[in-house]
Design an enzyme around this catalytic site. Structure first.
Site, PDB file in Angstrom:
ATOM      1  N   ALA A  15       1.725  -1.379   0.010  1.00 22.36           N
ATOM      2  CA  ALA A  15       0.153  -0.197   0.169  1.00 22.36           C
ATOM      3  C   ALA A  15       0.734   1.605   0.148  1.00 22.36           C
ATOM      4  CB  ALA A  15      -1.145   0.001   1.185  1.00 22.36           C
ATOM      5  N   SER A  36       9.935   3.405   6.543  1.00 26.20           N
ATOM      6  CA  SER A  36       9.643   2.173   6.688  1.00 26.20           C
ATOM      7  C   SER A  36      10.248   1.656   7.907  1.00 26.20           C
ATOM      8  CB  SER A  36       9.870   1.385   5.836  1.00 26.20           C
ATOM      9  OG  SER A  36      10.068  -0.355   5.970  1.00 26.20           O
ATOM     10  N   HIS A  44       5.842  -7.267   5.005  1.00 30.02           N
ATOM     11  CA  HIS A  44       4.523  -8.278   5.317  1.00 30.02           C
ATOM     12  C   HIS A  44       3.891  -8.937   4.682  1.00 30.02           C
ATOM     13  CE1 HIS A  44       2.868 -11.845   7.728  1.00 30.02           C
ATOM     14  NE2 HIS A  44       2.160 -11.264   7.456  1.00 30.02           N
ATOM     15  N   GLY A  50      -1.767 -16.924  -2.187  1.00 24.10           N
ATOM     16  CA  GLY A  50      -2.796 -16.860  -2.611  1.00 24.10           C
ATOM     17  C   GLY A  50      -2.663 -16.196  -4.080  1.00 24.10           C
ATOM     18  N   PHE A 116     -11.253 -18.947  -5.326  1.00 23.90           N
ATOM     19  CA  PHE A 116     -10.654 -18.988  -3.637  1.00 23.90           C
ATOM     20  C   PHE A 116     -12.116 -18.495  -2.489  1.00 23.90           C
ATOM     21  CE2 PHE A 116      -7.108 -16.887  -1.034  1.00 23.90           C
ATOM     22  CZ  PHE A 116      -6.284 -17.595  -1.813  1.00 23.90           C
ATOM     23  N   GLN A 230     -10.107 -11.833  11.693  1.00 21.88           N
ATOM     24  CA  GLN A 230     -10.193 -12.813  10.962  1.00 21.88           C
ATOM     25  C   GLN A 230      -9.032 -13.368  10.868  1.00 21.88           C
ATOM     26  OE1 GLN A 230      -8.953 -13.532   6.658  1.00 21.88           O
ATOM     27  NE2 GLN A 230     -11.153 -13.291   6.212  1.00 21.88           N
ATOM     28  N   HIS A 232      -7.587 -17.519   9.396  1.00 19.71           N
ATOM     29  CA  HIS A 232      -7.502 -18.430   8.990  1.00 19.71           C
ATOM     30  C   HIS A 232      -7.176 -19.840   9.087  1.00 19.71           C
ATOM     31  CE1 HIS A 232      -5.496 -19.466   4.151  1.00 19.71           C
ATOM     32  NE2 HIS A 232      -5.985 -18.480   4.392  1.00 19.71           N
ATOM     33  N   LEU A 242       1.560 -19.804   7.474  1.00 18.38           N
ATOM     34  CA  LEU A 242       0.537 -19.769   6.600  1.00 18.38           C
ATOM     35  C   LEU A 242       0.618 -20.145   4.952  1.00 18.38           C
ATOM     36  CD1 LEU A 242      -2.720 -18.623   5.562  1.00 18.38           C
ATOM     37  CD2 LEU A 242      -1.791 -17.047   4.349  1.00 18.38           C
ATOM     38  N   GLU A 245      -4.438 -19.830   1.199  1.00 22.19           N
ATOM     39  CA  GLU A 245      -6.137 -20.788   0.408  1.00 22.19           C
ATOM     40  C   GLU A 245      -6.168 -21.012  -0.979  1.00 22.19           C
ATOM     41  OE1 GLU A 245     -10.354 -18.466  -0.013  1.00 22.19           O
ATOM     42  OE2 GLU A 245      -9.329 -18.891   2.262  1.00 22.19           O
ATOM     43  N   ARG A 285     -13.606 -17.976   5.578  1.00 20.94           N
ATOM     44  CA  ARG A 285     -13.294 -18.579   6.562  1.00 20.94           C
ATOM     45  C   ARG A 285     -13.599 -18.436   7.784  1.00 20.94           C
ATOM     46  NH1 ARG A 285      -7.728 -14.299   3.536  1.00 20.94           N
ATOM     47  NH2 ARG A 285      -7.183 -15.999   2.313  1.00 20.94           N
ATOM     48  N   HIS A 353      -4.896 -14.256  11.232  1.00 19.79           N
ATOM     49  CA  HIS A 353      -4.388 -13.702   9.424  1.00 19.79           C
ATOM     50  C   HIS A 353      -4.531 -11.968   9.477  1.00 19.79           C
ATOM     51  CE1 HIS A 353      -3.169 -14.670   5.720  1.00 19.79           C
ATOM     52  NE2 HIS A 353      -4.799 -13.930   5.466  1.00 19.79           N
ATOM     53  N   TYR A 354      -6.303 -11.728   9.644  1.00 18.43           N
ATOM     54  CA  TYR A 354      -6.095 -10.308   9.305  1.00 18.43           C
ATOM     55  C   TYR A 354      -7.135  -9.569   9.808  1.00 18.43           C
ATOM     56  CZ  TYR A 354      -7.085  -6.959   5.286  1.00 18.43           C
ATOM     57  OH  TYR A 354      -7.497  -5.962   4.694  1.00 18.43           O
ATOM     58  N   ARG A 388     -13.647  -9.794   5.802  1.00 24.27           N
ATOM     59  CA  ARG A 388     -12.845 -10.497   4.248  1.00 24.27           C
ATOM     60  C   ARG A 388     -12.742 -11.606   3.635  1.00 24.27           C
ATOM     61  NH1 ARG A 388      -7.961 -11.367   2.015  1.00 24.27           N
ATOM     62  NH2 ARG A 388      -7.042 -11.638   4.066  1.00 24.27           N
ATOM     63  N   SER A 391      -8.372 -13.258  -1.255  1.00 22.74           N
ATOM     64  CA  SER A 391      -7.849 -12.426  -2.224  1.00 22.74           C
ATOM     65  C   SER A 391      -8.583 -11.160  -3.142  1.00 22.74           C
ATOM     66  CB  SER A 391      -8.523 -13.677  -2.998  1.00 22.74           C
ATOM     67  OG  SER A 391      -9.520 -13.504  -3.977  1.00 22.74           O
ATOM     68  N   ASN A 392      -9.203 -10.970  -1.590  1.00 25.06           N
ATOM     69  CA  ASN A 392      -9.316  -9.138  -1.712  1.00 25.06           C
ATOM     70  C   ASN A 392      -8.928  -7.777  -1.146  1.00 25.06           C
ATOM     71  OD1 ASN A 392     -11.997  -8.833  -3.137  1.00 25.06           O
ATOM     72  ND2 ASN A 392     -12.787  -8.705  -1.575  1.00 25.06           N
ATOM     73  N   LEU A 394      -4.608  -8.336  -1.441  1.00 25.40           N
ATOM     74  CA  LEU A 394      -4.032  -7.178  -2.701  1.00 25.40           C
ATOM     75  C   LEU A 394      -4.339  -6.245  -3.663  1.00 25.40           C
ATOM     76  CD1 LEU A 394      -2.293 -10.839  -2.874  1.00 25.40           C
ATOM     77  CD2 LEU A 394      -1.073  -8.670  -1.010  1.00 25.40           C
TER      78      LEU A 394
END
Length: 580
Positions: A15, A36, A44, A50, A116, A230, A232, A242, A245, A285, A353-354, A388, A391-392, A394
């Site tokens: 991002a 950074s 990360h 996936g 996915f 979330q 996973h 990980l 998926e 998930r 995971h998220y 989520r 694959s949304n 990325l």
């Protein structure tokens, strides 16, 4: 010491780099700093395996992707943001290919896509199973074209400088020297990723400690939907690494200790029974992670030294398919479990995971603090709502990284420089770091590592896959106690060069802030929706809680929760289904 930039980006992952490129393209006269705490290629994003969702197939449509995302979010996503995201995602993925991202192809040359979790159609672009690695390489190399982008690698931002609700810049420490510097800016973009490290078992890298969320929270920007964490369903026991998926997208099965595909016994939100044995492993998930808990409760999980697990079975795919489609999965299993998935079962369990929640922004990445923007996992637009879809994330960092970059560039082009009050704040932060941290006596009665571990287990026990009012209340009280104990933590290393003890103290402070917003938000939401499951409030309550939670930091440091209505455009709230 003070340096001046037009825009400061905090975070050098997907991002952040996408935002930096967007600024350089939109306003080439602006000076951009990318700050950074790691070298950008160690961000990360590199770990994502996936793929990235974007409508490209002739049998697919934007409306179908939009509906999958809204339904998968348990109707908590803002529909205007989802519509915009789905429309822009394919363009961003094509643009990334033009910059050099090596998407996997079909024999006829078309971009390859795979199914996915939660997606009805095959729309997930991939680069074998190292998608994030290739995306981040592409973005990093593209950013090198622009002489106006300046990098500060291995710097840690300790404070956002805000005067009268307007961003003034940041204060940061150079890890290699201990030098503290004020970086003034007309706009700041947060792109620091999530905060999975507030939990003990996570796929997240050690750097994902919620720094950006805490910075925004302390600067006056609310954190939105923080109760939605979330899990996973397939992480390796002990390490939390990980298993993508994509392994299930290619045909992997989840088996309990009896060798039974147990997901066929659970409601995954899928209305038609016929194809369930074919695709049940690609349910959402949150539902798969919840099914795992029930298998454990029924005694059908596998006992391991690192807790209960189930089996992921890839043996029927064969070595040829595994090596062609998911080679990194095989490499990870061999290196970290000493198991060859082409011939043996792989033990897996759910793992944090998220974060669906994050810094509250609009669709341009703007926060309520003027001149402050956020994009990626640190932000909450919201397109992910209560859950989520795989694959949304990325394409999300691409779409909203670009939008935040363009918006910040336009704002910075017309904004004025720092105020005297802002510079005095920065000076105060310099003194705080030296006096309160470097000058701290080494005989404090608390160890940073002990506090961090206790906080993580408090979060797992109180705000895990299933929560109750009692468990959350206990977690609130314990975290409040930890805030006080943090002030008694000792720092024995007073050196300037790579003082990792100082860094871990600052990260712990951020994690405690973020953990508090998670449990407070979860305690106030008296319903079950998506990843937030209350056993004492087992039903979804649209009358009271079809709304985003906003966690504000009060003047006394306490957490206060308010609510914001969900934006509904074309899709009225309905039953959450998968695979319709």
């Amino acid at each position: 010491m003070t340096t001046a930039h037009d825009v400061v980006l905090v975070g050098g992952g997907g991002a952040g780099l996408r935002a930096a490129i967007a600024i350089a393209e939109a306003r080439p006269e602006l000076d951009v700093a990318v700050v950074s705490k790691v070298y950008p290629m160690r961000s990360h994003t590199v770990s994502a395996e996936g793929g990235a969702a974007g409508v490209i197939g002739a049998d697919d449509s934007l409306d179908e992707h939009i509906y999958d995302t809204i339904s998968g979010s348990d109707w908590l996503a803002d529909q205007d943001a989802v519509e915009m995201f789905v429309e822009e995602a394919p363009r961003e993925l094509i643009r990334l290919e033009h910059w050099g991202c090596p998407w996997s192809r079909e024999p006829d040359g078309r971009v390859a896509v795979r199914p996915f979790g939660g997606m009805k159609k095959q729309r997930t672009w991939f680069a074998a199973d190292k998608t994030g690695f290739h995306m981040l390489h592409t973005l990093f190399q593209t950013s090198l074209k622009y002489g106006t982008i300046h990098r500060y690698d291995e710097w840690f931002v300790t404070k956002l400088v805000v005067d009268d609700g307007v961003i003034q810049g940041v204060v940061a420490i150079e890890l290699s020297t201990g030098r503290i510097e004020t970086m003034t800016a007309k706009a700041v973009i947060l792109a620091t990723g999530g905060c999975g490290r507030v939990f003990p078992f996570t796929t997240n890298a050690a750097i994902k400690t919620g720094d950006g969320m805490s910075l925004a929270y302390r600067a006056g920007a609310p954190l939105k939907d923080m109760e939605f964490v979330q899990y996973h369903p397939t992480g390796l026991p002990f390490t939390g690494i990980l298993i993508t998926e994509a392994a299930r997208a290619e045909g992997g099965w989840l088996l309990n200790k009896d060798g039974y595909r147990y997901l066929q016994d659970y409601d995954l939100g899928k209305p038609e029974p016929t194809p369930v044995l074919r695709s049940m492993e690609l349910g959402p998930r949150d539902r798969l992670s919840q099914a795992f808990v029930h298998e454990v409760e029924e005694g059908r999980a596998i006992d391991t030294p690192y807790g209960p697990a189930v089996h992921l079975d890839l043996r029927h795919l064969g070595a040829k398919v595994i090596d062609a489609k998911i080679p990194f999965v095989r490499e990870l299993c061999l290196k970290y479990q000493n198991v060859d998935p082409a011939a043996e079962l792989v033990q897996v369990r759910p793992v944090v995971h998220y974060m669906m929640g994050g810094v509250h922004t609009d669709i341009h990445g703007a926060t309520p603090v003027k001149g402050l923007y956020a994009a990626g996992e640190v932000a909450c637009v919201s397109i992910n709502g209560a859950n989520r879809l795989g694959s949304n994330s990325l394409p999300e960092l691409l779409v909203f990284g670009a939008r935040a970059g363009r918006a910040a560039a336009e704002y910075a082009a017309g904004a004025s420089g720092p105020t005297r009050a802002g510079l005095r704040q920065a000076d105060d932060e310099h003194r705080r770091i030296w006096r309160e941290l470097r000058g701290r006596e080494p005989n404090g009665n608390e160890r940073i590592a002990d506090l961090r571990e206790q906080m993580q287990h408090t979060m797992e026990g109180g705000a895990g896959i299933y929560r109750t009012g009692d468990s959350l209340t206990k977690a609130v009280d314990t975290l409040h106690e930890f805030q006080g104990r943090r002030d008694q933590a000792r720092i024995e290393d007073h050196s300037h060069t790579f003082n990792t003890e100082l860094l871990t103290f600052l990260e712990l402070s951020a994690m405690l802030d973020v953990a508090e917003t998670i449990v407070y938000s979860a305690l106030r939401r008296e319903e079950s929706r998506g990843a937030h499951q209350r056993t004492d409030y087992s039903a979804r309550d649209n009358d009271r809680f079809l709304a985003h939670s906003l966690a504000h930091r009060a003047s006394d440091g306490s957490c206060q929760i308010r609510y914001l209505p969900v934006t509904i455009t074309r899709w009225p709230v309905g039953e959450r289904v998968y695979g319709r």
